[in-house]
Motif scaffolding. Structure first.
Motif, PDB file in Angstrom:
ATOM      1  N   LEU A  76       0.831  -1.209   0.000  1.00 39.69           N
ATOM      2  CA  LEU A  76       0.000   0.000   0.000  1.00 39.69           C
ATOM      3  C   LEU A  76       0.866   1.262   0.000  1.00 39.69           C
ATOM      4  CD1 LEU A  76      -2.758  -1.077   2.552  1.00 39.69           C
ATOM      5  CD2 LEU A  76      -3.031  -0.788   0.077  1.00 39.69           C
ATOM      6  N   GLN A  77       2.071   1.141   0.540  1.00 41.40           N
ATOM      7  CA  GLN A  77       2.987   2.282   0.589  1.00 41.40           C
ATOM      8  C   GLN A  77       3.881   2.376  -0.636  1.00 41.40           C
ATOM      9  OE1 GLN A  77       4.873   1.520   4.370  1.00 41.40           O
ATOM     10  NE2 GLN A  77       3.347   2.689   5.514  1.00 41.40           N
ATOM     11  N   LEU A  95      -5.714  -4.850   0.123  1.00 44.60           N
ATOM     12  CA  LEU A  95      -5.141  -4.302  -1.104  1.00 44.60           C
ATOM     13  C   LEU A  95      -6.232  -3.781  -2.040  1.00 44.60           C
ATOM     14  CD1 LEU A  95      -2.399  -7.008  -1.785  1.00 44.60           C
ATOM     15  CD2 LEU A  95      -2.173  -4.839  -0.558  1.00 44.60           C
ATOM     16  N   HIS A  96      -7.434  -4.346  -1.889  1.00 43.76           N
ATOM     17  CA  HIS A  96      -8.594  -3.777  -2.588  1.00 43.76           C
ATOM     18  C   HIS A  96      -9.212  -2.649  -1.791  1.00 43.76           C
ATOM     19  CE1 HIS A  96     -12.494  -3.293  -4.513  1.00 43.76           C
ATOM     20  NE2 HIS A  96     -13.024  -3.400  -3.303  1.00 43.76           N
ATOM     21  N   ASP A  97      -9.447  -2.898  -0.511  1.00 44.37           N
ATOM     22  CA  ASP A  97     -10.215  -1.953   0.295  1.00 44.37           C
ATOM     23  C   ASP A  97      -9.525  -0.613   0.437  1.00 44.37           C
ATOM     24  OD1 ASP A  97     -11.979  -4.027   0.574  1.00 44.37           O
ATOM     25  OD2 ASP A  97     -11.389  -4.541   2.624  1.00 44.37           O
ATOM     26  N   ARG A  98      -8.206  -0.637   0.605  1.00 42.35           N
ATOM     27  CA  ARG A  98      -7.492   0.615   0.841  1.00 42.35           C
ATOM     28  C   ARG A  98      -6.686   1.105  -0.348  1.00 42.35           C
ATOM     29  NH1 ARG A  98      -4.427   0.331   6.513  1.00 42.35           N
ATOM     30  NH2 ARG A  98      -3.450   2.155   5.534  1.00 42.35           N
ATOM     31  N   PHE A 104     -12.515  -6.550  -6.238  1.00 42.94           N
ATOM     32  CA  PHE A 104     -13.208  -7.063  -5.053  1.00 42.94           C
ATOM     33  C   PHE A 104     -13.345  -8.583  -5.110  1.00 42.94           C
ATOM     34  CE2 PHE A 104     -17.110  -8.273  -2.773  1.00 42.94           C
ATOM     35  CZ  PHE A 104     -16.807  -7.775  -1.517  1.00 42.94           C
ATOM     36  N   ASN A 105     -13.501  -9.152  -6.293  1.00 43.95           N
ATOM     37  CA  ASN A 105     -13.741 -10.588  -6.438  1.00 43.95           C
ATOM     38  C   ASN A 105     -12.457 -11.381  -6.652  1.00 43.95           C
ATOM     39  OD1 ASN A 105     -13.132  -9.689  -9.011  1.00 43.95           O
ATOM     40  ND2 ASN A 105     -14.595 -11.057 -10.021  1.00 43.95           N
ATOM     41  N   TRP A 106     -11.349 -10.923  -6.112  1.00 47.14           N
ATOM     42  CA  TRP A 106     -10.057 -11.577  -6.336  1.00 47.14           C
ATOM     43  C   TRP A 106     -10.066 -13.043  -5.934  1.00 47.14           C
ATOM     44  CZ3 TRP A 106      -7.554 -13.710  -2.185  1.00 47.14           C
ATOM     45  CH2 TRP A 106      -7.948 -13.279  -0.910  1.00 47.14           C
ATOM     46  N   GLN A 107     -10.885 -13.431  -4.944  1.00 50.08           N
ATOM     47  CA  GLN A 107     -10.914 -14.818  -4.495  1.00 50.08           C
ATOM     48  C   GLN A 107     -11.573 -15.764  -5.487  1.00 50.08           C
ATOM     49  OE1 GLN A 107     -12.416 -13.971  -0.273  1.00 50.08           O
ATOM     50  NE2 GLN A 107     -11.123 -15.755   0.044  1.00 50.08           N
ATOM     51  N   SER A 313     -16.954 -13.352  10.044  1.00 51.31           N
ATOM     52  CA  SER A 313     -16.098 -12.820   8.988  1.00 51.31           C
ATOM     53  C   SER A 313     -14.781 -12.307   9.553  1.00 51.31           C
ATOM     54  CB  SER A 313     -16.816 -11.678   8.268  1.00 51.31           C
ATOM     55  OG  SER A 313     -16.914 -10.546   9.116  1.00 51.31           O
ATOM     56  N   TRP A 314     -13.788 -12.165   8.670  1.00 56.03           N
ATOM     57  CA  TRP A 314     -12.508 -11.623   9.103  1.00 56.03           C
ATOM     58  C   TRP A 314     -12.643 -10.181   9.568  1.00 56.03           C
ATOM     59  CZ3 TRP A 314      -8.080 -13.406  10.726  1.00 56.03           C
ATOM     60  CH2 TRP A 314      -7.679 -14.692  10.365  1.00 56.03           C
ATOM     61  N   ASP A 315     -13.535  -9.437   8.976  1.00 53.80           N
ATOM     62  CA  ASP A 315     -13.767  -8.060   9.438  1.00 53.80           C
ATOM     63  C   ASP A 315     -14.214  -8.060  10.902  1.00 53.80           C
ATOM     64  OD1 ASP A 315     -13.047  -6.930   7.051  1.00 53.80           O
ATOM     65  OD2 ASP A 315     -15.102  -6.707   6.306  1.00 53.80           O
ATOM     66  N   ARG A 316     -15.118  -8.979  11.213  1.00 53.71           N
ATOM     67  CA  ARG A 316     -15.601  -9.087  12.596  1.00 53.71           C
ATOM     68  C   ARG A 316     -14.478  -9.543  13.524  1.00 53.71           C
ATOM     69  NH1 ARG A 316     -18.188 -12.992  15.941  1.00 53.71           N
ATOM     70  NH2 ARG A 316     -19.787 -12.041  17.295  1.00 53.71           N
TER      71      ARG A 316
END
Length: 337
Positions: A76-77, A95-98, A104-107, A313-316
């Motif tokens: 990201l940097q 890497l998508h979110d930021r 988004f559908n990389w998986q 979820s991983w976010d959670r």
């Protein structure tokens, strides 16, 4: 007599490169801390295969290693990695979110949700297993000292934390109060929180700190084999976490680096039987059932639990456990009270 010939060969090489007869392609793989040996072995084979398929394209694969979260931050940097091979989904998703570096559908672009291999957690103990460590519950005893990577900076550390939490939760019937009590004692027993998995290994093996190293099954088995004269033993607990290792190419960087063909071929190669065979040699589990059957003695049975079913979820997970003020911070503060 030899020197002029060498100079002539070098001149011919650069003439071919400049004229378009030969090209040099360099791929950078950004990976997690303890994957050095695995990808060194994989890269050698793939570079040879590439040379056979494209004799006019000289391919070199370079590696960058650290805790997976630190690696993602480096991209990201501005780190121009072509592919990432990490050990948790969030470090790819960011890497998508930021950065909008991948879709988004990389998986959905590669099999098994873009995870060519997987692992679980295991314990490395000293010769003779003097503390008689057999399962997760033993790690909370007051006479045991632990080493594992910091969950704040390392996917390895996060899996260790979640594996211990999940196993305790299953043992005590989802009693959160009892699980938090267990985890507080486990944290009390931690001698060192290294930033990555390989740092934790160095602390345990080279500095001889701690009674138990918690790390990926692949790492502890490799260390046991490498230091056979020291008599380390590996314990795979009966209940354990399923740790999938996601990979993807970095679309934005491929365009800038002109490496799309090689990068995509490299990640597809990781799913081939030849690559998966190499992975099993380094104690990684694969979805090729034939290879797993052949290597069954290398992989003790353990009852896996899926991260999503246990934690959501991983976010959670990040919010509840590893963000500022989450469970890790709270229990660390309780440890020092």
């Amino acid at each position: 007599m030899i020197l002029p010939v060498i100079k002539k060969c070098i001149a011919c090489f650069f003439t071919l490169v400049l004229s378009g007869g030969v090209q040099a392609t360099v791929l950078l793989n950004s990976s997690y801390d303890v994957s050095r040996e695995l990808f060194l072995a994989l890269n050698i084979v793939f570079e040879k295969q590439w040379a056979q398929m494209y004799p006019n394209d000289i391919l070199t694969i370079k590696q960058s290693h650290a805790g997976s979260s630190k690696q993602a931050l480096s991209i990201l940097q501005g780190l121009k990695a072509d592919v990432v091979t990490y050990n948790q989904v969030t470090d790819v998703q960011i890497l998508h979110d930021r950065g909008k570096l991948i879709p988004f559908n990389w998986q959905e672009r590669l099999p098994n949700s873009s995870s060519p291999f997987y692992s679980t957690m295991a314990f490395l103990v000293r010769k003779g297993n003097p503390k008689n460590i057999q399962d997760w519950q033993d790690l909370a005893r007051k006479d045991v000292r632990l080493i594992f990577a910091n969950p704040k900076t390392s996917g390895n550390g996060r899996y260790a934390w979640l594996a211990a939490w999940g196993a305790a939760n299953l043992t005590n019937g989802n009693n959160t109060l009892q699980t938090r009590k267990f985890m507080t004692q486990l944290l009390h027993n931690v001698e060192v929180f290294d930033t990555g998995g390989r740092g934790a290994t160095t602390t345990f093996v080279s500095h001889r700190i701690g009674d138990v190293l918690i790390s990926f099954e692949s790492e502890v088995n490799t260390i046991r084999d490498r230091y056979a004269q020291q008599g380390y033993e590996v314990i795979v607990p009966a209940t354990n976490i399923l740790a999938k290792f996601p990979v993807t190419w970095i679309d934005k960087n491929l365009t800038q680096n002109h490496t799309e063909k090689a990068a995509k071929a490299y990640l597809h190669y990781l799913y081939t039987p030849s690559a998966q065979k190499i992975m099993t040699h380094f104690y990684y589990r694969v979805n090729n059932q034939r290879l797993m059957t052949i290597n069954k003695d290398r992989f003790p049975y353990t009852k896996f639990f899926a991260i999503e079913k246990m934690f959501g979820s991983w976010d959670r997970i990040i919010k509840m456990h590893f963000s500022s003020g989450g469970e890790l911070d709270q229990l660390l503060s309780e440890r020092h009270e």
